[in-house]
Design a protein around this motif. Structure first.
Motif, PDB file in Angstrom:
ATOM      1  N   THR A   1       0.888  -1.179  -0.074  1.00 19.56           N
ATOM      2  CA  THR A   1       0.059   0.080  -0.084  1.00 19.56           C
ATOM      3  C   THR A   1       0.935   1.489  -0.035  1.00 19.56           C
ATOM      4  OG1 THR A   1      -0.066  -0.107   2.407  1.00 19.56           O
ATOM      5  CG2 THR A   1      -1.858  -1.063   1.160  1.00 19.56           C
ATOM      6  N   SER A   2       2.149   1.047   0.399  1.00 19.21           N
ATOM      7  CA  SER A   2       3.117   2.026   0.180  1.00 19.21           C
ATOM      8  C   SER A   2       4.475   1.598   0.338  1.00 19.21           C
ATOM      9  CB  SER A   2       2.867   3.024   1.681  1.00 19.21           C
ATOM     10  OG  SER A   2       3.153   2.323   2.741  1.00 19.21           O
ATOM     11  N   PRO A   3       5.308   2.356  -0.463  1.00 16.17           N
ATOM     12  CA  PRO A   3       6.648   1.929  -0.844  1.00 16.17           C
ATOM     13  C   PRO A   3       7.572   1.479   0.629  1.00 16.17           C
ATOM     14  CG  PRO A   3       6.606   4.125  -1.184  1.00 16.17           C
ATOM     15  CD  PRO A   3       5.389   3.852  -0.717  1.00 16.17           C
ATOM     16  N   TRP A   4       8.327   0.385   0.635  1.00 12.90           N
ATOM     17  CA  TRP A   4       9.358   0.041   1.695  1.00 12.90           C
ATOM     18  C   TRP A   4      10.465   0.442   1.240  1.00 12.90           C
ATOM     19  CZ3 TRP A   4       5.528  -4.199   0.460  1.00 12.90           C
ATOM     20  CH2 TRP A   4       5.989  -4.626  -0.688  1.00 12.90           C
ATOM     21  N   PRO A   5      11.532   0.893   2.206  1.00 11.13           N
ATOM     22  CA  PRO A   5      12.695   0.751   1.883  1.00 11.13           C
ATOM     23  C   PRO A   5      13.403  -0.243   1.187  1.00 11.13           C
ATOM     24  CG  PRO A   5      12.545   1.516   3.956  1.00 11.13           C
ATOM     25  CD  PRO A   5      11.243   0.628   3.695  1.00 11.13           C
ATOM     26  N   ASP A   6      14.668  -0.007   0.470  1.00 13.82           N
ATOM     27  CA  ASP A   6      15.281  -1.337  -0.331  1.00 13.82           C
ATOM     28  C   ASP A   6      15.812  -2.055   0.816  1.00 13.82           C
ATOM     29  OD1 ASP A   6      14.249  -0.527  -2.993  1.00 13.82           O
ATOM     30  OD2 ASP A   6      16.449   0.384  -3.187  1.00 13.82           O
ATOM     31  N   ASP A   7      16.207  -1.549   1.757  1.00 15.24           N
ATOM     32  CA  ASP A   7      16.869  -2.584   3.002  1.00 15.24           C
ATOM     33  C   ASP A   7      15.749  -3.269   3.807  1.00 15.24           C
ATOM     34  OD1 ASP A   7      16.104  -0.475   4.317  1.00 15.24           O
ATOM     35  OD2 ASP A   7      18.260   0.012   4.913  1.00 15.24           O
ATOM     36  N   ALA A   8      14.650  -3.018   3.450  1.00 10.55           N
ATOM     37  CA  ALA A   8      13.500  -3.526   4.237  1.00 10.55           C
ATOM     38  C   ALA A   8      12.586  -4.352   3.295  1.00 10.55           C
ATOM     39  CB  ALA A   8      12.864  -2.689   5.017  1.00 10.55           C
ATOM     40  N   ARG A   9      12.989  -4.570   2.309  1.00  5.57           N
ATOM     41  CA  ARG A   9      12.061  -5.619   1.213  1.00  5.57           C
ATOM     42  C   ARG A   9      11.576  -6.892   1.904  1.00  5.57           C
ATOM     43  NH1 ARG A   9      16.144  -7.244  -2.759  1.00  5.57           N
ATOM     44  NH2 ARG A   9      17.589  -6.443  -0.912  1.00  5.57           N
ATOM     45  N   PRO A  10      10.346  -7.138   1.893  1.00  2.00           N
ATOM     46  CA  PRO A  10       9.894  -8.565   2.425  1.00  2.00           C
ATOM     47  C   PRO A  10      10.560  -9.655   1.347  1.00  2.00           C
ATOM     48  CG  PRO A  10       8.074  -7.402   1.415  1.00  2.00           C
ATOM     49  CD  PRO A  10       9.316  -6.375   1.281  1.00  2.00           C
ATOM     50  N   GLN A  11      10.437 -10.601   2.456  1.00  3.64           N
ATOM     51  CA  GLN A  11      10.864 -12.001   1.660  1.00  3.64           C
ATOM     52  C   GLN A  11       9.581 -12.640   0.782  1.00  3.64           C
ATOM     53  OE1 GLN A  11      13.193 -14.857   3.745  1.00  3.64           O
ATOM     54  NE2 GLN A  11      14.796 -13.227   4.101  1.00  3.64           N
ATOM     55  N   ALA A  12       9.501 -12.359  -0.237  1.00  2.01           N
ATOM     56  CA  ALA A  12       8.360 -13.051  -0.991  1.00  2.01           C
ATOM     57  C   ALA A  12       8.679 -12.948  -2.647  1.00  2.01           C
ATOM     58  CB  ALA A  12       7.184 -12.203  -0.826  1.00  2.01           C
ATOM     59  N   ASP A  13       7.671 -13.501  -3.368  1.00  2.00           N
ATOM     60  CA  ASP A  13       8.129 -13.912  -4.760  1.00  2.00           C
ATOM     61  C   ASP A  13       7.221 -13.231  -5.644  1.00  2.00           C
ATOM     62  OD1 ASP A  13      10.676 -15.108  -5.312  1.00  2.00           O
ATOM     63  OD2 ASP A  13       9.974 -15.842  -3.313  1.00  2.00           O
ATOM     64  N   ALA A  14       5.870 -12.299  -4.794  1.00  2.00           N
ATOM     65  CA  ALA A  14       4.958 -11.768  -5.708  1.00  2.00           C
ATOM     66  C   ALA A  14       4.508 -10.500  -4.900  1.00  2.00           C
ATOM     67  CB  ALA A  14       3.810 -12.772  -6.092  1.00  2.00           C
ATOM     68  N   VAL A  15       3.865  -9.637  -5.728  1.00  2.00           N
ATOM     69  CA  VAL A  15       3.498  -8.622  -5.077  1.00  2.00           C
ATOM     70  C   VAL A  15       2.078  -7.884  -5.747  1.00  2.00           C
ATOM     71  CG1 VAL A  15       5.137  -6.848  -6.213  1.00  2.00           C
ATOM     72  CG2 VAL A  15       4.172  -6.164  -4.015  1.00  2.00           C
ATOM     73  N   VAL A  16       1.153  -7.319  -5.206  1.00  2.00           N
ATOM     74  CA  VAL A  16       0.009  -6.743  -5.803  1.00  2.00           C
ATOM     75  C   VAL A  16      -0.051  -5.539  -5.129  1.00  2.00           C
ATOM     76  CG1 VAL A  16      -0.889  -9.036  -6.252  1.00  2.00           C
ATOM     77  CG2 VAL A  16      -1.620  -7.952  -4.473  1.00  2.00           C
ATOM     78  N   THR A  17      -0.966  -4.681  -6.084  1.00  2.00           N
ATOM     79  CA  THR A  17      -1.442  -3.539  -5.387  1.00  2.00           C
ATOM     80  C   THR A  17      -2.730  -2.904  -5.925  1.00  2.00           C
ATOM     81  OG1 THR A  17      -0.714  -1.318  -4.367  1.00  2.00           O
ATOM     82  CG2 THR A  17      -0.162  -1.788  -6.668  1.00  2.00           C
ATOM     83  N   ASP A  18      -3.263  -2.003  -5.410  1.00  2.00           N
ATOM     84  CA  ASP A  18      -4.456  -1.109  -6.101  1.00  2.00           C
ATOM     85  C   ASP A  18      -4.298   0.239  -5.762  1.00  2.00           C
ATOM     86  OD1 ASP A  18      -5.040  -0.934  -3.349  1.00  2.00           O
ATOM     87  OD2 ASP A  18      -6.900  -1.554  -3.417  1.00  2.00           O
ATOM     88  N   ARG A  19      -3.030   0.626  -5.632  1.00  2.00           N
ATOM     89  CA  ARG A  19      -2.511   1.984  -5.340  1.00  2.00           C
ATOM     90  C   ARG A  19      -1.746   2.755  -6.635  1.00  2.00           C
ATOM     91  NH1 ARG A  19      -3.152   2.675   0.097  1.00  2.00           N
ATOM     92  NH2 ARG A  19      -4.701   1.132   0.986  1.00  2.00           N
ATOM     93  N   PRO A  20      -2.161   3.734  -7.109  1.00  2.00           N
ATOM     94  CA  PRO A  20      -1.563   4.437  -7.942  1.00  2.00           C
ATOM     95  C   PRO A  20       0.018   4.959  -7.667  1.00  2.00           C
ATOM     96  CG  PRO A  20      -3.648   5.187  -8.141  1.00  2.00           C
ATOM     97  CD  PRO A  20      -3.698   4.423  -6.892  1.00  2.00           C
ATOM     98  N   GLY A  21       0.758   5.226  -8.379  1.00  2.00           N
ATOM     99  CA  GLY A  21       2.098   5.881  -7.964  1.00  2.00           C
ATOM    100  C   GLY A  21       3.211   4.882  -7.831  1.00  2.00           C
ATOM    101  N   LEU A  22       2.774   3.425  -7.358  1.00  2.00           N
ATOM    102  CA  LEU A  22       4.017   2.352  -7.317  1.00  2.00           C
ATOM    103  C   LEU A  22       4.127   1.582  -8.482  1.00  2.00           C
ATOM    104  CD1 LEU A  22       2.219   1.090  -3.941  1.00  2.00           C
ATOM    105  CD2 LEU A  22       4.023   2.842  -4.250  1.00  2.00           C
ATOM    106  N   LEU A  23       5.355   1.273  -8.673  1.00  2.00           N
ATOM    107  CA  LEU A  23       5.692   0.560  -9.929  1.00  2.00           C
ATOM    108  C   LEU A  23       6.331  -0.872  -9.253  1.00  2.00           C
ATOM    109  CD1 LEU A  23       6.343   0.169 -12.858  1.00  2.00           C
ATOM    110  CD2 LEU A  23       8.752   1.186 -12.356  1.00  2.00           C
ATOM    111  N   LEU A  24       5.470  -1.798  -9.349  1.00  2.00           N
ATOM    112  CA  LEU A  24       5.600  -3.223  -8.843  1.00  2.00           C
ATOM    113  C   LEU A  24       6.862  -3.948  -9.806  1.00  2.00           C
ATOM    114  CD1 LEU A  24       2.382  -4.523  -8.406  1.00  2.00           C
ATOM    115  CD2 LEU A  24       3.759  -3.071  -6.876  1.00  2.00           C
ATOM    116  N   GLY A  25       7.849  -4.255  -9.217  1.00  2.00           N
ATOM    117  CA  GLY A  25       9.265  -4.723  -9.944  1.00  2.00           C
ATOM    118  C   GLY A  25       9.496  -6.158  -9.647  1.00  2.00           C
ATOM    119  N   ILE A  26       9.992  -6.902 -10.629  1.00  2.00           N
ATOM    120  CA  ILE A  26      10.500  -8.457 -10.354  1.00  2.00           C
ATOM    121  C   ILE A  26      11.604  -8.405 -10.902  1.00  2.00           C
ATOM    122  CG2 ILE A  26      10.096 -10.650 -11.161  1.00  2.00           C
ATOM    123  CD1 ILE A  26       8.338  -9.710  -8.810  1.00  2.00           C
ATOM    124  N   LEU A  27      12.615  -8.904 -10.362  1.00  2.00           N
ATOM    125  CA  LEU A  27      13.845  -9.203 -10.953  1.00  2.00           C
ATOM    126  C   LEU A  27      14.270 -10.575 -11.334  1.00  2.00           C
ATOM    127  CD1 LEU A  27      14.170  -6.399  -9.184  1.00  2.00           C
ATOM    128  CD2 LEU A  27      16.656  -7.095  -8.537  1.00  2.00           C
TER     129      LEU A  27
END
Length: 255
Positions: A80-106
């Motif tokens: 729902t709001s961006p987290w710091p790069d050094d506090a990224r959750p351990q997961a392998d998928a992310v979803v949102t309904d909030r504009p302004g966020l760019l969901l990225g997969i590496l």
């Protein structure tokens, strides 16, 4: 590397801002030359930051990039709001309904999958290597999107650059694991040299999307392994004896 960021877009995702990027258009040098966005690589931190900035500007200018600490799981999280790069959750998928966020997969051979239900205003992104795909990361992503109001029949999904079957040799134990889980999985394997086979990761993910009831699925057919000028590849780097490998970004945002 060329200065222009290469953006591969899927017709299935229509006008939803998204892009499957490769290695073109970045500032990293040496074996990681290009648009390496991998925080887990040994690349120069300033180069990674600049590459990430360029990636965001290419796909969704002004958005905040949200990535994960990917662990080859089937876990999907909602942001729902961006987290710091050094506090990224351990997961392998992310979803949102909030504009302004760019969901990225590496990725660097695993399959990136981007999802969108524009009518509901819900998007998702998944890291679907063999382990996550086998474990159910596709279904977990769809379920997380549903909790935000998406409908399976309206969701469109696209599978971006990943290692192709012609480049993905596996052993008999790997093949047996899939066949034991479901004999139908044999269709994703082609016989290779004795004790080995070729695995269709993209096809396996496309089937998982279809099984999840996704309304439209696009497999882009881009092989990371066989295109060293366009994409990073963990397996190619390993075969070359390189000490490190870059990661490319696939990302999606709400308009």
């Amino acid at each position: 590397m060329t200065d222009a960021v290469e953006i591969n877009r899927a017709e299935a995702l229509g006008g939803v801002p998204h892009g499957f990027l490769g290695r073109r258009g970045g500032v990293s040098e040496g074996m990681l030359a290009g648009l390496n966005v991998g925080l887990g690589s040994d690349d120069d931190r300033q180069a990674i930051a600049e590459n990430r900035r360029r990636a965001v500007e290419a796909v969704a200018p002004g958005a905040r990039l949200v990535t994960l600490h990917q662990v080859h799981s089937a876990k999907a999280v909602t942001v729902t709001s961006p987290w710091p790069d050094d506090a990224r959750p351990q997961a392998d998928a992310v979803v949102t309904d909030r504009p302004g966020l760019l969901l990225g997969i590496l990725t660097a051979d695993c399959a990136p999958v981007l999802f969108a239900d524009p009518d509901a205003g819900v998007i998702g992104a998944a890291h679907a290597g063999w382990k996550g795909a086998f474990g159910g990361v596709i279904a977990a992503t769809v379920e997380a999107m549903e909790r935000l109001g998406a409908k399976r029949s309206r969701i469109a999904a696209a599978i971006g650059p990943c290692i192709a079957r012609a480049s993905y040799e596996v052993d008999h134990g790997f093949r047996r694991r899939f066949a034991d889980a479901d004999p139908e999985n044999e269709r994703f394997f082609a016989d290779g040299r004795p004790g080995h086979a070729w695995f269709d990761l993209e096809g396996f993910n496309a089937a998982a999307l279809a099984a999840a009831g996704i309304g439209r699925v696009e497999a882009m057919g881009l092989d990371t392994y066989s295109a060293p000028d366009r994409f990073f590849s963990f397996r190619r780097a390993t075969h070359r004896g390189e000490a490190d490998y870059g990661r490319q970004l696939s990302a999606i945002a709400l308009p």
